[in-house]
Design an enzyme around this catalytic site. Structure first.
Site, PDB file in Angstrom:
ATOM      1  N   SER A  91       0.889  -1.142  -0.137  1.00 49.62           N
ATOM      2  CA  SER A  91       0.101   0.211  -0.010  1.00 49.62           C
ATOM      3  C   SER A  91       0.823   1.308  -0.104  1.00 49.62           C
ATOM      4  O   SER A  91       0.417   2.348  -0.182  1.00 49.62           O
ATOM      5  CB  SER A  91      -0.794  -0.022   1.110  1.00 49.62           C
ATOM      6  OG  SER A  91      -0.851  -0.998   1.919  1.00 49.62           O
TER       7      SER A  91
ATOM      8  N   HIS B  73      -2.930  -3.559  -6.267  1.00 54.16           N
ATOM      9  CA  HIS B  73      -3.369  -3.132  -4.754  1.00 54.16           C
ATOM     10  C   HIS B  73      -4.747  -3.352  -4.526  1.00 54.16           C
ATOM     11  O   HIS B  73      -5.786  -2.590  -4.899  1.00 54.16           O
ATOM     12  CB  HIS B  73      -2.973  -1.376  -4.830  1.00 54.16           C
ATOM     13  CG  HIS B  73      -3.070  -0.844  -3.429  1.00 54.16           C
ATOM     14  ND1 HIS B  73      -3.720   0.137  -3.087  1.00 54.16           N
ATOM     15  CD2 HIS B  73      -2.736  -1.733  -2.085  1.00 54.16           C
ATOM     16  CE1 HIS B  73      -3.690   0.336  -1.860  1.00 54.16           C
ATOM     17  NE2 HIS B  73      -3.399  -0.890  -0.980  1.00 54.16           N
TER      18      HIS B  73
ATOM     19  N   GLU C  26      -6.002  -0.843  -7.634  1.00 57.43           N
ATOM     20  CA  GLU C  26      -5.404  -0.107  -8.443  1.00 57.43           C
ATOM     21  C   GLU C  26      -3.955  -0.817  -8.862  1.00 57.43           C
ATOM     22  O   GLU C  26      -3.659  -1.440  -7.993  1.00 57.43           O
ATOM     23  CB  GLU C  26      -4.363   1.085  -7.385  1.00 57.43           C
ATOM     24  CG  GLU C  26      -5.796   1.867  -6.687  1.00 57.43           C
ATOM     25  CD  GLU C  26      -5.192   2.832  -5.317  1.00 57.43           C
ATOM     26  OE1 GLU C  26      -5.427   3.977  -5.424  1.00 57.43           O
ATOM     27  OE2 GLU C  26      -4.257   2.448  -4.819  1.00 57.43           O
TER      28      GLU C  26
ATOM     29  N   ASN D 181      -4.989   6.167  -1.077  1.00 54.64           N
ATOM     30  CA  ASN D 181      -4.437   6.502   0.463  1.00 54.64           C
ATOM     31  C   ASN D 181      -3.619   8.133   0.179  1.00 54.64           C
ATOM     32  O   ASN D 181      -3.359   8.375   1.461  1.00 54.64           O
ATOM     33  CB  ASN D 181      -3.300   5.557   0.565  1.00 54.64           C
ATOM     34  CG  ASN D 181      -3.748   4.249   1.167  1.00 54.64           C
ATOM     35  OD1 ASN D 181      -5.012   4.271   1.802  1.00 54.64           O
ATOM     36  ND2 ASN D 181      -3.044   3.033   0.956  1.00 54.64           N
TER      37      ASN D 181
END
Ligand code: NAD
Length: 503
Positions: free
Chosen positions: A122, A143, A155, A193
């Site tokens: 991540s 991801h 992702e 994120n």
């Protein structure tokens, strides 16, 4: 580069993410090899998949034969070399660069040169992980979000050397697995994120500035902002340590850009092992005792204004419908303003505090926060200027209650809670777009599916108006004198192209 249903998928690490990803792959027909450094963890991972599938069978969502088929396709293996025949390997082990580099380097040796080597990291640079592999073109970030079998977003992250074929093959594979793939470049935090950081950061700041108790801040963003959960309760579920680590990693990844400054309050929680749900205490005590929200008590009819007039312009679509019964007056010169008895002004926040607006207008002021949908939102968030008398504030709150809304009153501070949070999300989304992290559509999709926001940040910015968002941020930056609220240059450019909004 087609990856067929018969292709063997390797998963390294059988913790929360590895087990979930193995379940997804096997549910879509692939034979799966699941490896963990700890054989016990492999057994536990398979047991977790078994119980997740059993629940689906019990709920009538899956046939027993299907459950058995999925489980039969997942083979726990004790050696990394047993992943040699895999067409794609997804690494979901420890979040440490050296561990990931070593695993991928070994896999590159073991597997066919055509095998795609992916990582579920991540936060670690895909370029750095891929640098340990002789042919980094076949390495990419893949991801998934937690829980992998439920969350729709993946992702697909390209490092400097990732080939176009690798990225597009992974997008196709994710889509075949029922996911929506977005493509992005390996910048810290990728899309979700990174762009989501202000959602948490603004709530921590509000808590630190004692704007309202945590349950009020959460309710405001959930019930009025339209977010599925409040930011503080969400950090308790994610784990304060995990959420704090992601913030620190993005902060450090951007050379300690103050826009991403971690919260001291959250750091205190982490240091005190108040990690949230998993430790029994975080922002809240867990299991949570639902406490009644401190809604404004119904104001008496005597509080109602005798004369209410409003400006013609400046209302959002949903708010327009609420204010429609109020007489339009050309004498009301400020836009998006309601005047009550020439005494009190009820207005949308423009980025300044109610106190500052009251000073400027020479009248009592109550500010209204942003709502994702004013008509549907069950509650509205308001703040009163400290100069107001109680009767003046009551007049404005009485009007809001006439719209059949619950009202939460927060302490007066610039930009209000939902407004500044959304403005910061829009700004971050635009910054990611400008720096080529992903396309406009993929950024919006990522935030809608990865964290279930009611709208993508860029679509939201277009609805609110770029100038209005810029205005809020500029006022916040002026007020705090901090880099944190620095508007990105794409926001300025979009604002310049836009008609002035009715202010
Ligand atoms: P976890 O701690 O639940 O599981 C990690 C597993 O990896 C453990 O079972 C451990 O025994 C195993 N492991 C450790 N070193 C290994 C090695 N050298 N070889 C093989 N296995 C090894 O962690 P997790 O939450 O599943 O996260 C795994 C990865 O996915 C991390 O990189 C994390 O950053 C990323 N990720 C996590 C989430 C999340 O919400 N948990 C979401 C997206 C991505």
């Amino acid at each position: 580069m087609n990856i067929s249903e018969q292709a063997v998928i390797g998963v390294v690490g059988s913790g929360a993410m590895g087990a979930g990803i193995a379940q997804v792959a096997a549910s879509h027909g692939h034979p799966v090899r699941l490896y963990d450094i700890s054989p016990q963890a492999t057994r536990q991972g398979i047991a977790r998949i078994d119980s997740a599938l059993a629940k689906r069978v019990a709920k009538g969502k899956m046939a027993e034969t299907e459950r058995q088929g999925i489980l039969a396709r997942i083979q726990g293996v004790g050696e990394l070399s047993q992943l040699a025949e895999c067409r794609v390997v997804i690494e979901a082990a420890l979040e440490q660069l050296e561990v990931k580099q070593q695993l991928l380097a070994e896999l590159a040796n073991l597997c066919d040169p055509g095998t795609l080597l992916t990582t579920n990291t991540s936060s670690i640079s895909i370029t750095a992980i891929a640098s340990a592999v002789p042919d980094p073109g076949r390495v990419a970030g893949f991801h998934f979000f937690n829980p992998a079998p439920v969350m729709k977003l993946v992702e697909v992250v390209s490092g400097l050397e990732t080939s176009e074929q690798t990225a597009s093959a992974l997008c196709e594979l994710a889509q075949r697995w029922g996911k929506t793939a977005v493509r992005c470049q390996a910048m810290p935090g990728f899309i979700v994120n990174r762009v989501a950081r202000p959602f948490y950061a603004e709530a921590w700041r509000a808590l630190e500035q004692q704007v309202a108790p945590p349950e009020v801040l959460d309710a405001a963003l959930r019930e009025s902002g339209g977010f599925p959960m409040g930011p503080l309760e969400l950090t308790d579920l994610i784990g304060q340590d995990v959420n704090f680590a992601v913030t620190c990693s993005v902060f450090n990844g951007f050379w300690q850009d103050r826009r991403f400054l971690p919260s001291l309050h959250q750091q205190e929680l982490v240091l005190g092992r108040r990690l949230g749900q998993k430790s029994g205490q975080g922002v809240y005590g867990w299991p949570r005792n639902p406490s009644a929200l401190p809604f404004v008590a119904p104001e008496p009819a005597a509080a109602s204004a005798r004369q209410i007039r409003r400006s013609r312009e400046g209302w959002f679509a949903g708010l327009e419908a609420l204010v429609a019964p109020i007489a339009i007056s050309d004498n009301v010169t400020n836009k998006a303003v309601i005047e009550l008895d020439d005494d009190v002004v009820l207005m949308l926040s423009r980025g300044d505090s109610a106190g500052a607006e009251a000073q400027r207008l020479g009248r009592a002021v109550v500010l209204l926060d942003l709502a994702a949908d004013y008509q549907r939102s069950p509650l509205l968030v308001a703040a009163a200027a400290p100069q107001n008398t109680p009767n003046q504030t009551a007049k404005a709150l009485h009007l809001l209650q006439q719209w059949d809304k619950q009202v939460l009153l927060i302490n007066d501070y610039p930009g209000m809670l939902v407004w500044r949070t959304v403005a910061m999300l829009v700004n971050e989304g635009l910054d990611a777009l400008q720096k080529g992290v992903a396309s406009e559509q993929d950024i919006d999709t990522a935030l809608r599916l990865g964290v279930n926001y009611p709208m993508g940040p860029l679509a939201w910015g277009a609805v609110l108006g770029w100038r209005r968002v810029l205005d809020i941020l500029e006022r916040l930056q002026r007020h705090y004198g901090e880099e944190r609220y620095r508007p990105c240059s794409l926001l300025r450019e979009r604002s310049l192209m836009e008609q002035p909004y009715a202010q």
